[in-house]
Design an enzyme around this catalytic site. Structure first.
Site, PDB file in Angstrom:
ATOM      1  N   LEU A   1       0.891  -1.253   0.000  1.00 57.93           N
ATOM      2  CA  LEU A   1       0.141  -0.117   0.201  1.00 57.93           C
ATOM      3  C   LEU A   1       0.862   1.178   0.189  1.00 57.93           C
ATOM      4  O   LEU A   1       0.515   2.288  -0.787  1.00 57.93           O
ATOM      5  CB  LEU A   1      -0.998   0.120   1.116  1.00 57.93           C
ATOM      6  CG  LEU A   1      -1.824   1.134   1.214  1.00 57.93           C
ATOM      7  CD1 LEU A   1      -3.184   0.493   1.835  1.00 57.93           C
ATOM      8  CD2 LEU A   1      -1.369   2.244   2.360  1.00 57.93           C
TER       9      LEU A   1
ATOM     10  N   GLN B   1       2.355   1.957  -3.193  1.00 53.18           N
ATOM     11  CA  GLN B   1       1.467   2.772  -4.058  1.00 53.18           C
ATOM     12  C   GLN B   1       1.091   4.213  -3.683  1.00 53.18           C
ATOM     13  O   GLN B   1       0.927   4.981  -4.718  1.00 53.18           O
ATOM     14  CB  GLN B   1       0.189   1.994  -4.258  1.00 53.18           C
ATOM     15  CG  GLN B   1      -0.504   2.230  -5.700  1.00 53.18           C
ATOM     16  CD  GLN B   1       0.052   2.191  -6.859  1.00 53.18           C
ATOM     17  OE1 GLN B   1       1.064   1.416  -6.984  1.00 53.18           O
ATOM     18  NE2 GLN B   1      -0.308   3.014  -7.733  1.00 53.18           N
ATOM     19  N   GLU B   2       0.962   4.346  -2.508  1.00 59.10           N
ATOM     20  CA  GLU B   2       0.551   5.541  -1.973  1.00 59.10           C
ATOM     21  C   GLU B   2       1.817   6.760  -2.249  1.00 59.10           C
ATOM     22  O   GLU B   2       1.349   8.024  -2.776  1.00 59.10           O
ATOM     23  CB  GLU B   2       0.143   5.694  -0.627  1.00 59.10           C
ATOM     24  CG  GLU B   2      -1.189   4.867  -0.225  1.00 59.10           C
ATOM     25  CD  GLU B   2      -2.185   5.809  -0.440  1.00 59.10           C
ATOM     26  OE1 GLU B   2      -2.006   6.936  -0.850  1.00 59.10           O
ATOM     27  OE2 GLU B   2      -3.155   5.424  -0.487  1.00 59.10           O
ATOM     28  N   SER B   3       2.893   6.487  -1.938  1.00 60.09           N
ATOM     29  CA  SER B   3       3.971   7.446  -1.673  1.00 60.09           C
ATOM     30  C   SER B   3       5.291   7.280  -2.471  1.00 60.09           C
ATOM     31  O   SER B   3       6.069   8.057  -2.321  1.00 60.09           O
ATOM     32  CB  SER B   3       4.138   8.000  -0.293  1.00 60.09           C
ATOM     33  OG  SER B   3       4.696   6.761   0.477  1.00 60.09           O
TER      34      SER B   3
ATOM     35  N   TYR C   1      -5.538   1.259  -8.417  1.00 59.31           N
ATOM     36  CA  TYR C   1      -4.723   1.214  -7.164  1.00 59.31           C
ATOM     37  C   TYR C   1      -4.910  -0.148  -6.343  1.00 59.31           C
ATOM     38  O   TYR C   1      -3.855  -0.736  -6.046  1.00 59.31           O
ATOM     39  CB  TYR C   1      -5.298   2.403  -6.531  1.00 59.31           C
ATOM     40  CG  TYR C   1      -5.053   2.506  -5.176  1.00 59.31           C
ATOM     41  CD1 TYR C   1      -3.876   3.278  -4.625  1.00 59.31           C
ATOM     42  CD2 TYR C   1      -5.814   1.665  -4.070  1.00 59.31           C
ATOM     43  CE1 TYR C   1      -3.536   3.340  -3.162  1.00 59.31           C
ATOM     44  CE2 TYR C   1      -5.193   1.867  -2.628  1.00 59.31           C
ATOM     45  CZ  TYR C   1      -4.248   2.643  -2.319  1.00 59.31           C
ATOM     46  OH  TYR C   1      -3.920   2.726  -1.093  1.00 59.31           O
TER      47      TYR C   1
END
Length: 705
Positions: free
Chosen positions: A544, A547-549, A653
């Site tokens: 996660l 993918q987020e940052s 996502y």
């Protein structure tokens, strides 16, 4: 909810290896700012599996005078303060400035700001602009300045200068192209008419420079009335109202009320469909009716179907079929039970790729595999090449008895390191084993890449926290690199503590890979602590965050989400209260331990609320309420749930987070984990329970411990 005791932020001390890593990262960043290569003994050591890496944001290296001048020039450019910009530029022209990687930007910013403030500068200072372009060929700043100059020259109709420079432009720009057509049409070059017509028919939004070109096309009847309305229809369905209205104004005899009526429809499409009389002989009336159907279907496909049935029977056959296809499109996005019936009413109408895609997704949710296959086969050849459609065509082929076609598609997909590639390999019974000992660049290969001017400038910008400019230079610098050069560049980015560039660059390789670079494990001590405290699977949390940052601790989205786990301010504040974090303020959200503490708590909260990792992943991105609404009535295969998410960003996502988690699990030695089992079965809205997912069982095990 299970009560968790959290350590205070002050108790999360850095261990010795982490302090060493921070020191070397800061040293490297400082050396890059000064335009030097760090000596071998001062390289950033790779983080060990038990060590957390940190960002250089926590250390402020001492800036040189030239660094301060670059920052001053950038600030002056933002203010369009030519006097301050010129002063900073002149200071950078001294002996120190000549060696600074970013000294040319001060001159670029001054020229760009001068062009923006006075069009006459484009002509009066042509020699100065040309000198800069000649001194900086094949560069981001050169291409950008040439684009800005050409746009002004086109507006001023300085065609001699314009013609000389456009031949040197290497990138496409719609506004410049429109100016070029204006010039060529003025010289009666008929090829320009053909090119401009193709642009019109593509129904792309057009800059104002094209208004005159389009008017000439209509005046000379190069564009037919049908072609004009087709562009308008496409623009309206894409909600590009300004362009649709400008295009409609070019049609001879069109009602002066067209613009006002589109505004009325935008406010209340249902009322328009109920109250306005459809005039099938009037093209304007027909197109406005179709726009109202599309507009209503976006928010209420069932109501749109009802009103189309009641008021649209007089539509010409093709237009009626189009209307039903539009209702089917948005019905698919809303997971309406009537979707396939609405598509059926479109008959033999040739669906667009978008419409066919949502017909296929609706059929997946209904387990109607013959329709899935037919919908995918109706797509354009380019669209069918997409990995998602190749995978679902393989599934549909398998279900409809074409086993050879299914196997051929899966064998091709299994060679790809993607969500659908992993699923395909599993379905073929292959034991996938990513090579975690991939190709590593030598020091000499890294140095060679770092000597490229664009790469030097990119890393210098990142060291000064000017990320926009850094990204532009980086993307320019890695153009046309082969796999080994890309991996050398990725390692240079890792050494400079720019993890998003390291990951994205390593991910571009085609044949030579380094999965360790693609799937790094920074901040492992802190992440393990928080994941275990919350009973979360570490591989999922890593997937996660990737993918987020991309592990940029100071990442901030346009919406305001912050840090590794991209927490919105309200979410961070709420989570801090829930975990009793004393003296919390939003200024601390980018701190790695705090961000992981709050983000892991929130992810656990979403998982407890929704009960399934796939739902929780979707909910983390789009909100728990939406993730819940996207369920089917009955249990649904996790991969079908993910593919039928109506938000393109969230759909992508979820698939990427889950395949990331698969890679991270394998890196940690859990080689028996299957992606299909991780996706599991999402419970239906009419059912109790939490569905089935191997990832959920792992999380529950951790929580119990």
């Amino acid at each position: 909810m299970h009560k968790i005791s959290f350590p205070a932020a002050a108790d999360l001390q850095l261990d010795a290896p982490r302090r060493v890593h921070r020191f070397y990262a800061a040293l490297l960043a400082l050396s890059l700012m000064l335009g030097k290569i760090v000596p071998a003994q001062a390289q950033v050591p790779p983080a060990s599996p038990s060590t957390s890496s940190v960002t250089t944001a926590n250390i402020t290296p001492r800036l040189s005078a030239a660094d301060r001048d670059v920052l001053a020039a950038r600030a002056a450019f933002e203010r369009r303060d030519l006097k301050a910009l010129a002063a900073a530029r002149d200071r950078l022209r001294n002996a120190e400035g000549q060696t600074h990687q970013l000294s040319l930007y001060a001159q670029y910013w001054w020229l760009s700001a001068s062009l923006a403030q006075a069009g006459a500068f484009a002509v009066g200072n042509a020699n100065e602009i040309r000198a800069f372009l000649a001194a900086n060929p094949n560069s981001v700043v050169g291409e950008s300045l040439r684009r800005d100059w050409l746009k002004i020259l086109g507006k001023l109709e300085q065609w001699d200068l314009f013609s000389a420079e456009i031949a040197l432009l290497t990138s496409e720009d719609a506004e410049i192209t429109c100016h070029q057509w204006r010039h060529r049409l003025g010289r009666d070059e008929r090829d320009a008419l053909t090119e401009a017509k193709a642009f019109w028919n593509a129904a792309r939004t057009a800059p104002g420079a094209c208004d005159e070109v389009f008017a000439r096309l209509m005046t000379r009847k190069v564009i037919s009335i049908d072609e004009a309305w087709l562009r308008i229809r496409t623009l309206l369905e894409n909600n590009q109202l300004a362009d649709a209205r400008k295009s409609a104004a070019l049609i001879p005899g069109i009602s002066a009320n067209f613009e006002r009526t589109t505004a009325v429809i935008g406010q209340n499409p249902a009322q328009f469909l109920q109250s306005e009389k459809l005039l099938p002989a009037s093209r304007t009336s027909v197109e406005l009716f179709l726009y109202a159907v599309t507009r209503l279907a976006r928010t209420d496909s069932d109501r749109a179907a009802t009103l189309l049935e009641a008021h649209g029977k007089k539509l010409p056959a093709d237009e009626l079929a189009y209307a039903w296809a539009q209702v089917g499109l948005y019905g698919g996005m809303q997971h309406d039970i009537g979707t396939l019936a609405w598509f059926e009413r479109a008959g033999t109408f040739r669906l667009t790729d978008t419409q066919a895609g949502w017909k296929a997704r609706a059929a997946m949710r209904a387990h109607d595999w013959p329709t899935v296959r037919a919908a995918i086969n109706a797509m354009s050849e380019l669209e069918r090449r997409d990995a998602a459609w190749r995978y679902w065509l393989s599934r549909a082929s398998q279900q409809t008895g074409d086993l050879n076609a299914a196997r051929t598609l899966r064998e091709t997909l299994a060679k790809e390191n993607s969500f659908y590639g992993v699923l395909s390999a599993e379905e073929l019974g292959m034991q996938l084993t990513p090579n975690w000992l991939g190709w590593k660049p030598s020091r000499a290969e890294i140095d060679t890449v770092m000597q490229r001017p664009a790469i030097k400038r990119a890393l210098a910008f990142y060291a000064l926290e000017l990320k926009t400019e850094g990204l532009r230079e980086w993307l320019y610098g890695i153009r046309n690199m082969d796999d080994q050069e890309l991996l050398a560049a990725a390692e240079a980015a890792r050494m400079a503590n720019v993890p998003d560039r390291a990951i994205n660059t390593a991910e571009k390789t085609l044949a030579v890979h380094d999965f360790k670079q693609r799937f790094p494990t920074p901040h492992q001590t802190d992440l393990t602590l928080q994941a275990r405290a919350q009973g979360l699977d570490e591989a999922w949390v890593y997937g996660l965050i990737r993918q987020e940052s991309r592990f940029m601790a100071d990442a901030k989205s346009r919406a305001g989400a912050m840090g590794l786990m991209q927490l919105m301010p309200a979410t961070a504040t709420w989570a801090a209260k829930k975990v009793s974090m004393n003296h919390f303020s939003l200024t601390k959200v980018n701190d790695v331990p705090i961000n992981l503490n709050l983000g892991s708590f929130y992810l656990r909260h979403v998982l407890d609320d929704l009960g399934h990792p796939v739902l929780a992943t979707a909910g983390y991105n789009a909100g728990p309420g939406r993730a819940r609404r996207w369920r089917a009535t009955q249990a649904l295969e996790g991969a079908i749930y993910a593919e039928s998410i109506p938000f393109t960003e969230t759909r992508d996502y979820v698939k990427k987070v889950m395949v990331n988690a698969w890679f991270y699990a394998h890196q940690a030695g859990v080689t028996t984990r299957r992606l299909k089992e991780m996706m599991g079965t999402v419970p239906g809205s009419s059912e109790g329970g939490t569905g089935v997912s191997s990832l959920a069982s792992v999380a529950l095990k951790h929580k119990a411990q």
